[in-house]
Design a protein around this motif. Structure first.
Motif, PDB file in Angstrom:
ATOM      1  N   UNK A 130      45.550   9.706   4.847  1.00 47.15           N
ATOM      2  CA  UNK A 130      44.922   9.810   3.519  1.00 47.15           C
ATOM      3  C   UNK A 130      43.501  10.362   3.643  1.00 47.15           C
ATOM      4  N   UNK A 131      42.750   9.923   4.665  1.00 50.61           N
ATOM      5  CA  UNK A 131      41.397  10.456   4.890  1.00 50.61           C
ATOM      6  C   UNK A 131      41.435  11.954   5.190  1.00 50.61           C
ATOM      7  N   UNK A 132      42.426  12.383   5.960  1.00 49.18           N
ATOM      8  CA  UNK A 132      42.560  13.820   6.255  1.00 49.18           C
ATOM      9  C   UNK A 132      42.909  14.596   4.991  1.00 49.18           C
ATOM     10  N   UNK A 138      42.605  10.728  -5.356  1.00 48.07           N
ATOM     11  CA  UNK A 138      42.959  10.356  -3.983  1.00 48.07           C
ATOM     12  C   UNK A 138      41.888   9.470  -3.338  1.00 48.07           C
ATOM     13  N   UNK A 139      40.624   9.557  -3.813  1.00 45.59           N
ATOM     14  CA  UNK A 139      39.568   8.696  -3.237  1.00 45.59           C
ATOM     15  C   UNK A 139      39.747   7.259  -3.704  1.00 45.59           C
ATOM     16  N   UNK A 185      41.704  15.027  -7.870  1.00 45.48           N
ATOM     17  CA  UNK A 185      42.755  14.581  -8.775  1.00 45.48           C
ATOM     18  C   UNK A 185      44.030  15.367  -8.503  1.00 45.48           C
ATOM     19  N   UNK A 186      45.044  14.693  -8.023  1.00 46.49           N
ATOM     20  CA  UNK A 186      46.254  15.416  -7.601  1.00 46.49           C
ATOM     21  C   UNK A 186      47.010  16.008  -8.772  1.00 46.49           C
ATOM     22  N   UNK A 231      42.208   1.436  -2.903  1.00 48.04           N
ATOM     23  CA  UNK A 231      43.283   0.465  -3.082  1.00 48.04           C
ATOM     24  C   UNK A 231      44.173   0.377  -1.859  1.00 48.04           C
ATOM     25  N   UNK A 232      44.459   1.522  -1.261  1.00 53.16           N
ATOM     26  CA  UNK A 232      45.330   1.626  -0.079  1.00 53.16           C
ATOM     27  C   UNK A 232      44.735   0.859   1.104  1.00 53.16           C
ATOM     28  N   UNK A 233      43.430   1.076   1.330  1.00 54.67           N
ATOM     29  CA  UNK A 233      42.743   0.404   2.430  1.00 54.67           C
ATOM     30  C   UNK A 233      42.564  -1.077   2.141  1.00 54.67           C
TER      31      UNK A 233
END
Length: 581
Positions: free
Chosen positions: A156-158, A112-113, A170-171, A118-120
């Motif tokens: 996503x940060x939360x 998720x990090x 790791x989801x 990539x998301x940001x």
């Protein structure tokens, strides 16, 4: 000089197309051997929590990377001609490459990090690309795009801070107990909300048509395979969370309404790029609703087929806008098939693929999706939302084709209509080929066994019925001159209401800041520039000016000021002393 100017386009095109082919070869090998590669690199470890850089290579990430690299390579090749008048072509290509790199990072990350990176990156680079033509409209559209996506970034940060309790980000490790743990349920709510912002579902829909202020090659890339599909891809990866939750039913309703709203708005819109953007919004609603029904593989299948013909559709729109002296209003166009036959061929085939005409790319995914909807046990509201939205797709497509191909040309002169830009044509024909074959190719590759859907004859033919009805309505409405008739005087008001996307753009801009700005007459005077101007550039200037006046007043060596400040400090000192005692 020209060689230096265009070399970055050729180099980028070559490397991306080679990377796409390499991924495709690996994909075949991985599918045949049923392989998954999971790599981890530990960056830092503290208090039993490790920050690791993870890479997940399976058939899904390889296939998606191959498609993203193929489309971006074609878009960069297309940009060589489309953006040839730009002085800063290199900067444009580098921004597009950064965009593609952010998307690849998002695709291969099970962590998720690294997903956040990539998301940001997608959100930041999309802002730079939307404001590429530096004017007020682009600036406002860029702020709306960036700030809508920031909502998803915050979620996503939360999620990252909530998952700190589990020792790893790791989801994949948590998919087994997601449904019976309250904390993981809260995390899954946040992931769904983040995906809704990126995929522009209601109430975050207004940024997607606004992002049309970007150059057309960017629109082709953003609206086909990168930015808007990031949310869908995230939910496909997190699909084990989407079981036995009340929020999933809400997501199904919201995505169905998004699909319906975008279809209606596209029917009343006259901006060529905005019609295609609303069509993308409609297809995103379809993907999210199929996801919420628990069919992630079908959603992924439709995502890939849609990426091909939607990128082609934007490229054709870019050529037509170029030929029309940068006019985007379809009421000025007409009969373009006589002047630009090859571009018209690409446009018509991509439009037919969008409608789901049999044996083109869109048919394989769309027909399967709608038959699965008929096969499932949802209520009539969901059933009607799906089928009416499918009819509306045919409706606005036929209306667009009538305005572009069959009606008379309404421009003053036709000297600049020609079809000889071979750089753009070559890139469009690559995607034309993929728009024809990708549906059947992917259906044979992704599904190891065929879906057996047994339905009554009329329900099986329902897609054909709805499509024919929608096409007929589009033909009839495009021929009606409703604006000149007195008895249809209120039709214009109706159309302006329906093409406003149920007032979502107004709610997203003025609705959020009207009361904030209303307390001051000075700010109300500048409301047309929006709150961002008042609180960033001009606002900082006013604050600094007022403070400098205040400091200047203090430094005038006036005895009254010194006396006043001395008394004030003595009062503070006495109050502090009394509190402490």
């Amino acid at each position: 000089m020209n060689y230096q100017k265009y070399s970055i386009c050729f180099i980028s095109f070559f490397f991306l197309i080679m990377f796409s082919m390499m991924n495709f070869i690996f994909l075949i090998y991985f599918i045949m051997n049923n392989m998954v590669i999971f790599m981890e690199w530990e960056i830092i470890s503290f208090n039993s929590t490790m920050i690791v850089m993870s890479i997940l290579m399976d058939w899904m990430s390889l296939l998606f990377m191959s498609f993203v690299c193929l489309i971006s390579s074609v878009v960069i090749y297309y940009s060589k001609s489309y953006m040839s008048s730009e002085l800063n072509l290199n900067r444009f290509i580098i921004l597009v490459l950064l965009f593609v790199f952010s998307m690849i990072l998002l695709i291969i990350s099970p962590n998720i990090i690294s997903i956040l990176l990539g998301w940001d990156g997608l959100g930041l680079v999309s802002y730079c690309l939307v404001i590429y033509y530096q004017n007020l409209k682009s600036y406002n559209a860029g702020m709306l795009t960036a700030l809508s996506n920031r909502v998803g970034d915050v979620f996503i940060l939360m999620v990252i801070s909530w998952m700190l309790n589990f020792g790893s980000w790791n989801y994949i490790f948590y998919l087994n107990f997601m449904s019976n743990d309250l904390v993981m349920e809260i995390i899954s709510y946040m992931i769904i909300l983040a995906a809704m912002t990126k995929s522009a579902q209601i109430p975050f829909s207004s940024w997607l048509p606004a992002a049309m202020a970007a150059p057309t090659p960017v629109s082709a890339l953003v609206h086909s395979s990168t930015l808007v599909t990031a949310g869908v891809y995230l939910l496909i990866r997190f699909n084990m969370m989407l079981v036995d939750m009340f929020f999933i039913k809400v997501l199904l309703l919201i995505s169905g309404l998004t699909m319906f709203m975008a279809g209606i708005s596209a029917n009343y819109e006259f901006d060529l790029k905005k019609i295609i953007a609303l069509s993308t919004l409609s297809q995103l609603g379809l993907m999210m609703s199929i996801l919420s029904m628990g069919l992630p593989d079908l959603a992924f299948f439709h995502l890939l087929t849609h990426a091909m013909f939607k990128a082609l559709l934007f490229m054709c729109a870019g050529v037509i806008i170029h030929m029309m002296n940068d006019i985007q209003d379809i009421r000025f166009m007409g009969g373009v098939s006589l002047y630009i036959p090859l571009t018209s061929l690409c446009l018509n085939i991509s439009n037919m693929a969008l409608c789901g005409i049999p044996f083109l790319a869109g048919f394989y995914s769309k027909d399967l999706l709608l038959e699965m909807v008929s096969f499932s046990n949802f209520n009539l509201l969901i059933f009607f939302l799906y089928y009416i939205s499918t009819g509306l797709t045919m409706f606005y497509t036929f209306r667009l084709l009538m305005y572009l191909m069959i009606n008379d040309l309404n421009l003053l002169s036709i000297y600049n209509l020609y079809d000889e830009d071979y750089t753009m044509l070559k890139s469009m024909f690559m995607l034309l080929f993929m728009s024809i074959i990708s549906g059947s190719l992917l259906s044979w590759m992704i599904f190891s066994y065929p879906y057996m859907i047994y339905l009554p004859f009329n329900l099986k033919m329902m897609v054909i019925y709805v499509s024919l009805l929608g096409g007929m309505m589009g033909y009839l409405v495009s021929n009606m001159n409703i604006y000149s008739m007195n008895k249809f005087f209120y039709t214009y008001e109706l159309s302006s209401f329906l093409c406003m996307m149920w007032f979502l753009p107004n709610l997203s801009t003025y609705g959020l800041n009207y009361y904030i700005l209303n307390y001051s007459q000075k700010m109300l005077k500048n409301i047309d520039l929006g709150w961002s101007e008042m609180y960033s550039g001009q606002g900082i200037f006013y604050i600094m000016k007022n403070y400098s006046i205040l400091f200047n007043f203090f430094q005038m060596n006036n005895f009254k000021i010194y006396l006043y400040s001395f008394v004030l400090w003595m009062v503070f000192f006495l109050m502090f002393f009394m509190v402490m005692v």
